[in-house]
Write a protein that holds these residues in place. Structure first.
Motif, PDB file in Angstrom:
ATOM      1  N   ILE A 107     -35.153 -37.968 -38.510  1.00  0.00           N
ATOM      2  CA  ILE A 107     -36.540 -37.833 -38.056  1.00  0.00           C
ATOM      3  C   ILE A 107     -37.398 -37.089 -39.070  1.00  0.00           C
ATOM      4  CG2 ILE A 107     -35.812 -37.890 -35.644  1.00  0.00           C
ATOM      5  CD1 ILE A 107     -36.610 -34.894 -35.523  1.00  0.00           C
ATOM      6  N   THR A 108     -36.781 -36.301 -39.951  1.00  0.00           N
ATOM      7  CA  THR A 108     -37.575 -35.558 -40.938  1.00  0.00           C
ATOM      8  C   THR A 108     -38.094 -36.464 -42.050  1.00  0.00           C
ATOM      9  OG1 THR A 108     -35.577 -34.965 -42.181  1.00  0.00           O
ATOM     10  CG2 THR A 108     -36.332 -33.418 -40.492  1.00  0.00           C
ATOM     11  N   TYR A 109     -37.499 -37.647 -42.225  1.00  0.00           N
ATOM     12  CA  TYR A 109     -37.965 -38.604 -43.229  1.00  0.00           C
ATOM     13  C   TYR A 109     -38.963 -39.600 -42.657  1.00  0.00           C
ATOM     14  CZ  TYR A 109     -33.627 -37.171 -45.596  1.00  0.00           C
ATOM     15  OH  TYR A 109     -32.616 -36.454 -46.165  1.00  0.00           O
ATOM     16  N   SER A 110     -38.898 -39.841 -41.380  1.00  0.00           N
ATOM     17  CA  SER A 110     -39.557 -40.986 -40.768  1.00  0.00           C
ATOM     18  C   SER A 110     -41.077 -40.897 -40.784  1.00  0.00           C
ATOM     19  CB  SER A 110     -39.086 -41.116 -39.317  1.00  0.00           C
ATOM     20  OG  SER A 110     -39.865 -42.063 -38.623  1.00  0.00           O
ATOM     21  N   LEU A 117     -45.866 -36.390 -34.988  1.00  0.00           N
ATOM     22  CA  LEU A 117     -46.100 -34.975 -35.251  1.00  0.00           C
ATOM     23  C   LEU A 117     -47.579 -34.702 -35.522  1.00  0.00           C
ATOM     24  CD1 LEU A 117     -43.049 -34.071 -37.520  1.00  0.00           C
ATOM     25  CD2 LEU A 117     -43.463 -33.300 -35.184  1.00  0.00           C
ATOM     26  N   GLU A 118     -48.233 -35.634 -36.210  1.00  0.00           N
ATOM     27  CA  GLU A 118     -49.654 -35.449 -36.474  1.00  0.00           C
ATOM     28  C   GLU A 118     -50.453 -35.426 -35.175  1.00  0.00           C
ATOM     29  OE1 GLU A 118     -52.894 -34.773 -39.038  1.00  0.00           O
ATOM     30  OE2 GLU A 118     -50.722 -34.645 -39.271  1.00  0.00           O
ATOM     31  N   ALA A 119     -50.020 -36.231 -34.206  1.00  0.00           N
ATOM     32  CA  ALA A 119     -50.684 -36.210 -32.903  1.00  0.00           C
ATOM     33  C   ALA A 119     -50.557 -34.839 -32.259  1.00  0.00           C
ATOM     34  CB  ALA A 119     -50.075 -37.277 -31.996  1.00  0.00           C
ATOM     35  N   ILE A 120     -49.387 -34.208 -32.405  1.00  0.00           N
ATOM     36  CA  ILE A 120     -49.194 -32.865 -31.861  1.00  0.00           C
ATOM     37  C   ILE A 120     -50.073 -31.863 -32.605  1.00  0.00           C
ATOM     38  CG2 ILE A 120     -47.548 -30.962 -31.712  1.00  0.00           C
ATOM     39  CD1 ILE A 120     -45.402 -32.986 -31.055  1.00  0.00           C
ATOM     40  N   VAL A 121     -50.096 -31.951 -33.930  1.00  0.00           N
ATOM     41  CA  VAL A 121     -50.901 -31.022 -34.724  1.00  0.00           C
ATOM     42  C   VAL A 121     -52.372 -31.126 -34.343  1.00  0.00           C
ATOM     43  CG1 VAL A 121     -51.710 -30.515 -37.057  1.00  0.00           C
ATOM     44  CG2 VAL A 121     -49.290 -30.979 -36.651  1.00  0.00           C
ATOM     45  N   LEU A 122     -52.825 -32.359 -34.083  1.00  0.00           N
ATOM     46  CA  LEU A 122     -54.229 -32.578 -33.756  1.00  0.00           C
ATOM     47  C   LEU A 122     -54.509 -32.429 -32.264  1.00  0.00           C
ATOM     48  CD1 LEU A 122     -55.033 -35.611 -36.068  1.00  0.00           C
ATOM     49  CD2 LEU A 122     -55.530 -33.202 -36.453  1.00  0.00           C
ATOM     50  N   PRO A 148     -45.808 -31.675 -21.380  1.00  0.00           N
ATOM     51  CA  PRO A 148     -46.332 -30.360 -21.770  1.00  0.00           C
ATOM     52  C   PRO A 148     -47.017 -30.456 -23.128  1.00  0.00           C
ATOM     53  CG  PRO A 148     -44.048 -30.198 -21.027  1.00  0.00           C
ATOM     54  CD  PRO A 148     -44.350 -31.657 -21.156  1.00  0.00           C
ATOM     55  N   PRO A 149     -48.029 -29.623 -23.369  1.00  0.00           N
ATOM     56  CA  PRO A 149     -48.722 -29.657 -24.665  1.00  0.00           C
ATOM     57  C   PRO A 149     -47.740 -29.462 -25.824  1.00  0.00           C
ATOM     58  CG  PRO A 149     -49.916 -28.281 -23.111  1.00  0.00           C
ATOM     59  CD  PRO A 149     -48.612 -28.630 -22.454  1.00  0.00           C
ATOM     60  N   GLY A 150     -47.963 -30.191 -26.901  1.00  0.00           N
ATOM     61  CA  GLY A 150     -47.136 -30.031 -28.095  1.00  0.00           C
ATOM     62  C   GLY A 150     -45.769 -30.665 -28.012  1.00  0.00           C
ATOM     63  N   THR A 151     -45.572 -31.587 -27.067  1.00  0.00           N
ATOM     64  CA  THR A 151     -44.256 -32.207 -26.900  1.00  0.00           C
ATOM     65  C   THR A 151     -44.242 -33.607 -27.493  1.00  0.00           C
ATOM     66  OG1 THR A 151     -43.866 -30.995 -24.846  1.00  0.00           O
ATOM     67  CG2 THR A 151     -42.475 -32.913 -25.250  1.00  0.00           C
ATOM     68  N   GLU A 214     -22.918 -45.226 -27.541  1.00  0.00           N
ATOM     69  CA  GLU A 214     -22.243 -45.589 -26.290  1.00  0.00           C
ATOM     70  C   GLU A 214     -23.122 -46.438 -25.380  1.00  0.00           C
ATOM     71  OE1 GLU A 214     -20.891 -41.908 -24.638  1.00  0.00           O
ATOM     72  OE2 GLU A 214     -19.274 -41.678 -26.135  1.00  0.00           O
ATOM     73  N   GLY A 215     -24.263 -46.900 -25.908  1.00  0.00           N
ATOM     74  CA  GLY A 215     -25.060 -47.872 -25.169  1.00  0.00           C
ATOM     75  C   GLY A 215     -26.125 -47.308 -24.256  1.00  0.00           C
ATOM     76  N   ARG A 216     -26.467 -46.030 -24.434  1.00  0.00           N
ATOM     77  CA  ARG A 216     -27.494 -45.439 -23.575  1.00  0.00           C
ATOM     78  C   ARG A 216     -28.782 -45.195 -24.364  1.00  0.00           C
ATOM     79  NH1 ARG A 216     -22.825 -42.796 -22.508  1.00  0.00           N
ATOM     80  NH2 ARG A 216     -23.375 -40.975 -23.776  1.00  0.00           N
ATOM     81  N   ILE A 217     -29.915 -45.224 -23.677  1.00  0.00           N
ATOM     82  CA  ILE A 217     -31.173 -44.813 -24.283  1.00  0.00           C
ATOM     83  C   ILE A 217     -31.137 -43.302 -24.454  1.00  0.00           C
ATOM     84  CG2 ILE A 217     -33.664 -44.633 -23.968  1.00  0.00           C
ATOM     85  CD1 ILE A 217     -33.550 -47.199 -22.331  1.00  0.00           C
ATOM     86  N   ALA A 218     -31.453 -42.830 -25.655  1.00  0.00           N
ATOM     87  CA  ALA A 218     -31.469 -41.390 -25.924  1.00  0.00           C
ATOM     88  C   ALA A 218     -32.916 -40.902 -25.928  1.00  0.00           C
ATOM     89  CB  ALA A 218     -30.804 -41.084 -27.260  1.00  0.00           C
ATOM     90  N   VAL A 219     -33.182 -39.883 -25.136  1.00  0.00           N
ATOM     91  CA  VAL A 219     -34.514 -39.277 -25.073  1.00  0.00           C
ATOM     92  C   VAL A 219     -34.378 -37.825 -25.498  1.00  0.00           C
ATOM     93  CG1 VAL A 219     -36.496 -38.727 -23.621  1.00  0.00           C
ATOM     94  CG2 VAL A 219     -35.159 -40.799 -23.178  1.00  0.00           C
ATOM     95  N   THR A 220     -35.073 -37.456 -26.564  1.00  0.00           N
ATOM     96  CA  THR A 220     -34.981 -36.092 -27.100  1.00  0.00           C
ATOM     97  C   THR A 220     -36.373 -35.480 -27.196  1.00  0.00           C
ATOM     98  OG1 THR A 220     -33.076 -36.744 -28.454  1.00  0.00           O
ATOM     99  CG2 THR A 220     -34.174 -34.672 -29.016  1.00  0.00           C
ATOM    100  N   PRO A 221     -36.654 -34.432 -26.414  1.00  0.00           N
ATOM    101  CA  PRO A 221     -37.933 -33.747 -26.569  1.00  0.00           C
ATOM    102  C   PRO A 221     -37.910 -32.875 -27.825  1.00  0.00           C
ATOM    103  CG  PRO A 221     -36.626 -32.695 -24.857  1.00  0.00           C
ATOM    104  CD  PRO A 221     -35.837 -33.878 -25.319  1.00  0.00           C
ATOM    105  N   ILE A 222     -38.980 -32.942 -28.595  1.00  0.00           N
ATOM    106  CA  ILE A 222     -39.065 -32.227 -29.864  1.00  0.00           C
ATOM    107  C   ILE A 222     -40.399 -31.491 -29.896  1.00  0.00           C
ATOM    108  CG2 ILE A 222     -39.131 -32.499 -32.393  1.00  0.00           C
ATOM    109  CD1 ILE A 222     -37.624 -35.146 -31.968  1.00  0.00           C
ATOM    110  N   HIS A 223     -40.426 -30.318 -30.531  1.00  0.00           N
ATOM    111  CA  HIS A 223     -41.693 -29.633 -30.735  1.00  0.00           C
ATOM    112  C   HIS A 223     -41.859 -29.307 -32.214  1.00  0.00           C
ATOM    113  CE1 HIS A 223     -39.599 -25.809 -31.169  1.00  0.00           C
ATOM    114  NE2 HIS A 223     -38.961 -26.045 -30.034  1.00  0.00           N
ATOM    115  N   PHE A 224     -43.061 -28.916 -32.582  1.00  0.00           N
ATOM    116  CA  PHE A 224     -43.389 -28.735 -33.988  1.00  0.00           C
ATOM    117  C   PHE A 224     -43.097 -27.329 -34.488  1.00  0.00           C
ATOM    118  CE2 PHE A 224     -46.496 -28.419 -37.558  1.00  0.00           C
ATOM    119  CZ  PHE A 224     -45.967 -29.450 -38.324  1.00  0.00           C
TER     120      PHE A 224
END
Length: 253
Positions: A107-110, A117-122, A148-151, A214-224
């Protein structure tokens, strides 16, 4: 709800078009599409500062329009937030569907994640990298239960029918990069390729890498917030102010 759709694969990418069509079916959404005019993968949070940006209106096959730019994914978000689309200030930014995964350290390259992330910054809320139908349903829920804000939500969908959804932490990608000489030119110039297969620790549990494998959707909350708060406490205990006087003596008048 004003929704901005962007990506890093380009405005004509099949993933973005599938997601665009799905979002248009969600009641109560006003959709704007601003995306690069070609592939901008792995550009991270690059922005364009030393030249103007070209923007061209693009007609889609269903009669709607989008905007293509020769800038980066982050430029796309900035253009939208600064008023490119009249009367449309994004409340939710959707980035994807990406051609390939954004798992673990990737995710750090993408460029797609960078747009998020820019959406969060703005100051925008944000949903990221989803299969079209899953995204549309999730965005619809955000109207009554916003994030939540910044998510940022990083969502990866397996290539087969999902067997479930797992809220997972980022895993650790292990790269086996190799330096390969592709061509030798004149005056000592050489053309190299750096690439290698990636794997992950199969003994781990609870990561996005394992969930998708293993065939599941992965959902990961990330903050800046990249601050290491534990590290801050450790540094405070070291009384760093005592280093000012020795540093001043070393530098001199």
């Amino acid at each position: 709800m004003h929704v901005l759709l962007t990506n890093d694969d380009g405005i004509e990418a099949a993933g973005l078009q599938a997601l665009r069509r799905a979002l248009l079916e969600v009641p109560g959404i006003e959709l704007a599409v601003v995306a690069p005019d070609g592939n901008r993968s792995a550009m991270a949070r690059s922005i364009t500062t030393r030249r103007p940006l070209w923007v061209q209106e693009v007609d889609f096959d269903d009669g709607t329009v989008g905007y293509a730019t020769d800038g980066t994914p982050v430029d796309c978000v900035r253009l939208a937030r600064l008023g490119l689309v009249s009367g449309h200030e994004p409340e939710v930014v959707v980035a994807g569907i990406n051609h390939g995964s954004n798992l673990g350290d990737d995710i750090t390259y993408s460029g797609t994640v960078a747009a998020a992330l820019e959406a969060i910054v703005l100051g925008s809320r944000f949903v990221f990298d989803v299969a079209a139908s899953f995204t549309a349903s999730l965005v619809a829920e955000l109207q009554s239960a916003p994030l939540p804000p910044g998510t940022l939500l990083n969502i990866n969908v397996p290539g087969s029918d999902p067997e479930g959804v797992e809220v997972a932490r980022l895993g650790k990608r292990i790269y086996r990069d190799e330096l390969s000489l592709e061509e030798e030119g004149s005056a000592g110039r050489r053309l190299y390729r750096i690439y290698g297969d990636a794997s992950y620790e199969r003994e781990e549990t609870g990561t996005d890498l394992v969930a998708v494998a293993e065939g599941r959707i992965a959902v990961t909350p990330i903050h800046f917030d990249l601050t290491d708060h534990t590290g801050m406490d450790e540094l405070r205990r070291r009384d760093l102010a005592r280093l000012i006087a020795p540093a001043a003596r070393d530098v001199g008048p």
